[in-house]
Design a protein around this motif. Structure first.
Motif, short mmCIF file in Angstrom:
data_model
loop_
_atom_site.label_atom_id
_atom_site.label_comp_id
_atom_site.label_asym_id
_atom_site.label_seq_id
_atom_site.Cartn_x
_atom_site.Cartn_y
_atom_site.Cartn_z
N ALA A 165 0.82 -1.21 0.00
CA ALA A 165 0.00 0.00 0.00
C ALA A 165 0.85 1.26 0.00
O ALA A 165 0.53 2.24 -0.68
CB ALA A 165 -0.94 -0.01 1.22
N ASN A 166 1.93 1.23 0.75
CA ASN A 166 2.79 2.41 0.83
C ASN A 166 3.38 2.73 -0.55
O ASN A 166 3.37 3.88 -1.00
CB ASN A 166 3.91 2.17 1.83
N ALA A 167 3.87 1.70 -1.23
CA ALA A 167 4.44 1.91 -2.56
C ALA A 167 3.34 2.29 -3.55
O ALA A 167 3.51 3.19 -4.38
CB ALA A 167 5.15 0.64 -3.02
N LYS A 168 2.19 1.63 -3.44
CA LYS A 168 1.08 1.87 -4.37
C LYS A 168 0.59 3.30 -4.25
O LYS A 168 0.25 3.94 -5.25
CB LYS A 168 -0.05 0.90 -4.05
N LYS A 169 0.55 3.81 -3.03
CA LYS A 169 0.07 5.17 -2.80
C LYS A 169 0.92 6.17 -3.56
O LYS A 169 0.41 7.06 -4.25
CB LYS A 169 0.12 5.47 -1.30
N TYR A 170 2.24 6.02 -3.48
CA TYR A 170 3.13 6.95 -4.17
C TYR A 170 3.10 6.73 -5.68
O TYR A 170 3.22 7.69 -6.45
CB TYR A 170 4.55 6.83 -3.62
N HIS A 171 2.93 5.49 -6.10
CA HIS A 171 2.80 5.23 -7.53
C HIS A 171 1.61 6.00 -8.09
O HIS A 171 1.72 6.65 -9.14
CB HIS A 171 2.60 3.73 -7.79
N ARG A 172 0.48 5.90 -7.40
CA ARG A 172 -0.73 6.57 -7.87
C ARG A 172 -0.54 8.08 -7.90
O ARG A 172 -0.96 8.76 -8.86
CB ARG A 172 -1.91 6.21 -6.97
N GLU A 173 0.07 8.62 -6.86
CA GLU A 173 0.25 10.07 -6.80
C GLU A 173 1.21 10.56 -7.89
O GLU A 173 0.97 11.60 -8.53
CB GLU A 173 0.76 10.47 -5.42
N ILE A 174 2.29 9.80 -8.12
CA ILE A 174 3.23 10.17 -9.18
C ILE A 174 2.56 10.10 -10.54
O ILE A 174 2.73 10.99 -11.39
CB ILE A 174 4.47 9.25 -9.14
N GLN A 175 1.77 9.05 -10.77
CA GLN A 175 1.07 8.91 -12.05
C GLN A 175 0.09 10.06 -12.27
O GLN A 175 -0.03 10.59 -13.38
CB GLN A 175 0.33 7.58 -12.08
N ALA A 176 -0.59 10.47 -11.19
CA ALA A 176 -1.55 11.57 -11.31
C ALA A 176 -0.85 12.88 -11.65
O ALA A 176 -1.31 13.64 -12.51
CB ALA A 176 -2.34 11.72 -10.00
N VAL A 177 0.28 13.13 -10.98
CA VAL A 177 1.05 14.35 -11.26
C VAL A 177 1.57 14.32 -12.70
O VAL A 177 1.47 15.32 -13.43
CB VAL A 177 2.22 14.50 -10.27
N PHE A 178 2.09 13.16 -13.10
CA PHE A 178 2.64 13.05 -14.45
C PHE A 178 1.56 13.28 -15.51
O PHE A 178 1.78 14.01 -16.48
CB PHE A 178 3.26 11.66 -14.63
N LYS A 179 0.39 12.67 -15.31
CA LYS A 179 -0.69 12.84 -16.28
C LYS A 179 -1.12 14.30 -16.37
O LYS A 179 -1.35 14.82 -17.46
CB LYS A 179 -1.89 11.97 -15.88
N THR A 180 -1.20 14.96 -15.21
CA THR A 180 -1.58 16.37 -15.21
C THR A 180 -0.56 17.22 -15.95
O THR A 180 -0.91 18.10 -16.75
CB THR A 180 -1.71 16.88 -13.76
N GLU A 181 0.71 16.95 -15.70
CA GLU A 181 1.76 17.74 -16.35
C GLU A 181 1.83 17.47 -17.86
O GLU A 181 2.14 18.37 -18.64
CB GLU A 181 3.12 17.44 -15.71
N VAL A 182 1.53 16.25 -18.26
CA VAL A 182 1.51 15.93 -19.69
C VAL A 182 0.34 16.64 -20.38
O VAL A 182 0.49 17.21 -21.46
CB VAL A 182 1.42 14.41 -19.91
N ASP A 183 -0.83 16.61 -19.73
CA ASP A 183 -2.02 17.21 -20.33
C ASP A 183 -1.96 18.73 -20.30
O ASP A 183 -2.37 19.40 -21.25
CB ASP A 183 -3.28 16.73 -19.59
N ASN A 184 -1.47 19.27 -19.18
CA ASN A 184 -1.44 20.73 -19.01
C ASN A 184 -0.24 21.11 -18.17
O ASN A 184 -0.36 21.30 -16.96
CB ASN A 184 -2.75 21.21 -18.36
N PRO A 185 0.94 21.26 -18.77
CA PRO A 185 2.17 21.53 -18.01
C PRO A 185 2.06 22.80 -17.18
O PRO A 185 1.64 23.84 -17.67
CB PRO A 185 3.23 21.68 -19.12
N SER A 186 2.43 22.69 -15.92
CA SER A 186 2.41 23.84 -15.01
C SER A 186 3.58 24.77 -15.33
O SER A 186 4.56 24.38 -15.98
CB SER A 186 2.51 23.38 -13.56
#
Length: 354
Positions: A165-186
Motif C-alpha cells: 500500500a505504501n508503494a502503491k500510494k506513491y505510484h498513484r500520486e506520481i502517475q496523477a502528477v505526471f498525467k496532469t503535467e503531460v495534459d497541461n504543463p504547469s
C-alpha cells in the motif's frame, strides 16, 4: 474456482444487471456481496462478515457501517457501500468516522463497481484521505486481480498489504502528477525544462512558448513508446512456418483476426506463461479457426479457437494424429476454465509425448 474467473464473471454480471439495479440495498446484494464471496469470505457467516456493524462514534451510539470483515473476533476491514449510480467522492468523511473508532486496518468505500481501499499510513488510527488502491470492475486489469489476491481470506497478511500500500500510494500520486503535467504543463514544470535550453528570462511569453513545445514533445514521446511496444509485441508473435504451409493469396484475403480471437490468445498466453516463456506462445489465424501454437510450429498446435460462427468453441489435439476434441463455450472468458487442458497440451508439446 480461481479469483480471476470469479471477478470476470462478476464484471459480466455488473454489465448485465446494472441498469436494473435501482437501490443501494440491491447494489449490496447483487454486486458487493458477490465481490466479498469471490475473495473467499462467507457472507452468510456472522463470525466472518458482519452486516450493519455497530461503530459508536463519540456521543453517537449505534452508528452502523455496512459490513465488517472479522478476524480473531476483531474487525480487520470495514466496508461502506453506496448505490452503483453514486460517485464515491462525497462519502469519504462517513467512512473516516467509522474507521477511526474501530480497530480495523483497512477500509473500503464502494458503489459495487469501483472499490477504493484505504489504511492509516499517514497517521496511526486515522484513515488516509487518499486510497492506496482503486479497482474498477468494469475496467478490470490483470494487475488489479493480483492486488486483490492479497485481500483474499486465505492470503490476508496485514504487513504484506501495508508494504504494498505504501508503494502503491506513491505510484498513484506520481502517475496523477505526471498525467496532469503531460495534459497541461504547469509553469514550474515548463520553467524546469526551458532553463535547460535558454538563458532568456522566464517571462509569460517564454513560458507559454515552451509550454507548447513540451506538450508536443511529450505527445510524440508517448506515441513513440506505444509504437515501440506494439512493434515488439508483433515481433514476438511472428510465426516460423514452412513456405508450403502459407495459405494461398486469395485465402489470406479472407482472413480477419477479430478482437475476440486476440482476447482469447492473450488469456491463453497468460495461463501458459506460468509454464513456459511467453515468447513460445504464438498464434496463426486461418479462415476456419484461430490456432494457438507452441514455438510457432503448426505441428505443435495447443488449441484451436472457433469464434467465427454463432457457437464459440475451443478444440484440443485428440489421441489420434490429426484429430481434435472440441468443447463449446459461451464467452471468451470461459477459456479460463480450461487451464488444466491447456497446460496438459503444452506439456505434451514440450516433452514430445503425443
Amino acid at each position: 474456482m480461481e479469483l480471476d474467473i470469479k471477478l470476470r464473471q462478476l464484471t459480466d454480471r455488473i454489465k448485465t444487471l446494472k441498469e436494473k439495479i435501482l437501490t443501494e440495498e440491491a447494489t449490496k446484494h447483487s454486486f458487493v456481496m458477490p465481490f466479498l464471496s469471490a475473495l473467499g469470505y462467507d457472507v452468510f457467516d456472522p463470525t466472518v462478515v458482519v452486516p450493519e456493524f455497530t461503530a459508536d462514534i463519540g456521543t453517537k451510539k449505534g452508528e452502523k457501517v455496512d459490513y465488517a470483515i472479522i478476524r480473531n473476533n476483531q474487525p480487520i476491514m470495514v466496508i461502506e457501500a453506496k448505490n452503483h449510480t453514486e460517485r464515491l467522492d462525497n462519502h469519504n468523511n462517513q467512512l473516516i468516522r467509522y474507521f477511526n473508532v474501530t480497530d480495523s486496518k483497512f477500509a473500503i468505500l464502494t458503489n459495487g463497481i469501483e472499490y477504493r481501499f484505504f489504511s492509516d499510513m499517514e497517521e496511526t488510527n486515522r484513515m488516509d484521505k487518499v486510497p492506496f488502491l482503486v479497482v474498477n470492475l468494469e475496467n478490470l486489469r490483470d494487475r488489479d486481480i493480483k492486488e486483490l489476491e492479497k485481500f483474499a481470506k486465505d492470503n490476508l497478511d496485514v504487513d504484506s498489504i501495508l508494504s504494498m500500500a505504501n508503494a502503491k500510494k506513491y505510484h498513484r500520486e506520481i502517475q496523477a502528477v505526471f498525467k496532469t503535467e503531460v495534459d497541461n504543463p504547469s509553469d514550474e514544470f515548463v520553467k524546469f525544462f526551458a532553463r535547460k535550453f535558454t538563458d532568456k528570462p522566464m517571462t509569460v511569453t517564454i513560458v507559454d512558448e515552451f509550454r507548447g513545445y513540451i506538450k508536443k514533445s511529450f505527445a510524440e514521446v508517448l506515441h513513440d513508446i506505444a509504437s515501440d511496444k506494439i512493434n515488439a509485441l508483433q515481433s514476438n508473435l511472428k510465426i516460423d512456418i514452412d513456405v508450403e504451409e502459407v495459405p494461398a493469396q486469395e485465402e489470406k484475403n479472407q482472413i480477419i483476426t477479430t478482437d475476440e480471437e486476440l482476447e482469447g490468445f492473450y488469456i491463453i498466453k497468460s495461463i501458459l506463461g506460468e509454464e513456459t516463456d511467453l515468447s513460445n506462445i504464438m498464434f496463426k489465424d486461418t479462415v476456419n479457426y484461430f490456432t494457438i501454437l507452441y514455438q510457432g510450429k503448426v505441428t505443435k498446435w495447443l488449441c484451436r479457437l472457433y469464434f467465427n460462427g454463432k457457437q464459440k468453441a475451443i478444440a484440443f489435439p485428440g489421441d489420434e494424429k490429426g484429430s481434435e476434441v472440441k468443447q463449446n463455450i459461451d464467452r471468451v472468458e470461459d477459456l479460463y476454465k480450461f487451464r488444466s487442458e491447456l497446460k496438459q497440451a503444452l506439456d505434451k508439446r514440450i516433452t514430445g509425448k503425443e
